[in-house]
Each structure stands twice: as C-alpha cells, then as structure tokens.
Design a protein around this motif. Structure first.
Motif, PDB file in Angstrom:
ATOM      1  N   HIS A 254      -1.619   7.928   3.517  1.00 64.08           N
ATOM      2  CA  HIS A 254      -2.197   8.170   2.402  1.00 64.08           C
ATOM      3  C   HIS A 254      -2.611   9.470   2.103  1.00 64.08           C
ATOM      4  O   HIS A 254      -2.795  10.515   2.709  1.00 64.08           O
ATOM      5  CB  HIS A 254      -3.397   6.810   2.216  1.00 64.08           C
ATOM      6  CG  HIS A 254      -2.980   5.501   2.514  1.00 64.08           C
ATOM      7  ND1 HIS A 254      -2.504   5.052   1.485  1.00 64.08           N
ATOM      8  CD2 HIS A 254      -2.957   4.793   3.440  1.00 64.08           C
ATOM      9  CE1 HIS A 254      -2.171   3.596   1.805  1.00 64.08           C
ATOM     10  NE2 HIS A 254      -2.606   3.509   2.868  1.00 64.08           N
ATOM     11  N   ALA A 255      -2.827   9.586   0.408  1.00 64.10           N
ATOM     12  CA  ALA A 255      -3.312  10.846  -0.225  1.00 64.10           C
ATOM     13  C   ALA A 255      -4.582  11.203   0.521  1.00 64.10           C
ATOM     14  O   ALA A 255      -5.439  10.441   0.899  1.00 64.10           O
ATOM     15  CB  ALA A 255      -3.474  10.897  -1.570  1.00 64.10           C
TER      16      ALA A 255
ATOM     17  N   ALA B 164       2.166   9.206   0.340  1.00 67.22           N
ATOM     18  CA  ALA B 164       0.892  10.030  -0.239  1.00 67.22           C
ATOM     19  C   ALA B 164       1.229  10.393  -1.856  1.00 67.22           C
ATOM     20  O   ALA B 164       0.773  10.284  -2.833  1.00 67.22           O
ATOM     21  CB  ALA B 164       0.050  11.055   0.300  1.00 67.22           C
TER      22      ALA B 164
ATOM     23  N   GLU C  22       0.934   7.723  -4.649  1.00 64.97           N
ATOM     24  CA  GLU C  22      -0.221   7.273  -4.882  1.00 64.97           C
ATOM     25  C   GLU C  22      -0.761   7.897  -6.056  1.00 64.97           C
ATOM     26  O   GLU C  22      -0.468   9.061  -6.444  1.00 64.97           O
ATOM     27  CB  GLU C  22      -1.216   7.444  -3.619  1.00 64.97           C
ATOM     28  CG  GLU C  22      -0.784   6.605  -2.694  1.00 64.97           C
ATOM     29  CD  GLU C  22      -1.792   6.780  -1.491  1.00 64.97           C
ATOM     30  OE1 GLU C  22      -1.607   5.861  -0.403  1.00 64.97           O
ATOM     31  OE2 GLU C  22      -2.306   7.887  -1.366  1.00 64.97           O
TER      32      GLU C  22
END
Length: 147
Positions: free
Chosen positions: A25-26, A80, A83
């Motif tokens: 994820h970011a 990421a 997102e």
C-alpha cells in the motif's frame, strides 16, 4: 488555535507499523497546497478578502475527512499507485456530528441548516482527489519514509 502534533518517535512507530503490515500500500500521499486551500475555502475556513489576503474563520466547527479509495479496473493488480486519498470538508452539526460538505449529502435535520447551506454553496462535488501517492512522490530523506 493549537494544532495537535505528535512526537516524532510516535510518528515513526506508527509509520513503521503501517509499512510493515501493508507493504503493497501507499506509504503516504502528497497533498498539493492549492487543493488543500480550495477545500478550506469551500468550508469558509479560509475566506478571501477584498485586498487578496485571507481571513481565518469557522475553525472550531469544521474539519477535513480523508477517505481511502482505489482507482483501477477489475483486471489491474492492486498497487500503491492505484490508491487515492479523497478529501472532503466537514462542518459540525447540531448533534456534534461532522457532516461531509459534498453534493447529495443528506439533510442533518438541524434547525440552523449549516450543512445544507455549505452544500448549497458548492462549486463542484466537494470531493478533492489527492492522487500523488508515495512511493511515486516520496521524500526518501524523511525519517517516516523507511522507519
């Protein structure tokens, strides 16, 4: 008006935990100041004066809410880079609930109708799309980057 800051050590612990538990994820989102200013203007927190300067108003009963979102087609793998961080302005209603200032927001039912007035004054949806996730726009020198 006092901002709520946390100790750097705590921030590093929180960032490390997020990054360890969510490696795909970011890590963060870069929020362009002009988008943040537009959101604060929409909330009437920053009010442009006739001379071009800004006055700060309505700080006590307003806030900003961030929604996590993903923009990808069904077949694209999550990453990421897909997102998003969606920011909306809020105003506190008579029940103490911070209501989103976005189109189609349901009536708060409050007699002062502050939420309804804010929604009626919108120029657009009221949703700001901050689409610069890190790792694409990271600061590798930050102690929060790889804590």
């Amino acid at each position: 008006m006092k901002a709520k800051q946390i100790d750097l050590e705590d921030a590093i612990i929180y960032a490390r935990k997020w990054q360890e538990e969510n490696p795909t994820h970011a890590k963060a989102f870069l929020i362009p100041s002009n988008d943040l200013i537009a959101c604060l203007e929409e909330m009437n927190v920053l009010v442009k004066q006739d001379d071009g300067h800004y006055a700060i108003e309505n700080v006590t009963d307003s806030g900003v809410r961030a929604y996590m979102a993903i923009k990808k087609s069904k077949n694209d793998p999550p990453s990421a880079k897909t997102e998003k961080l969606l920011i909306v302005g809020t105003v506190k209603d008579c029940n103490g609930i911070y209501r989103d200032i976005i189109e189609d927001e349901k009536s708060s039912g409050c007699p002062d109708e502050e939420t309804e007035k804010a929604v009626a004054a919108l120029e657009g949806s009221g949703v700001f799309d901050f689409t610069s996730p890190c790792p694409s726009t990271c600061d590798p020198n930050s102690p929060l980057y790889n804590p």
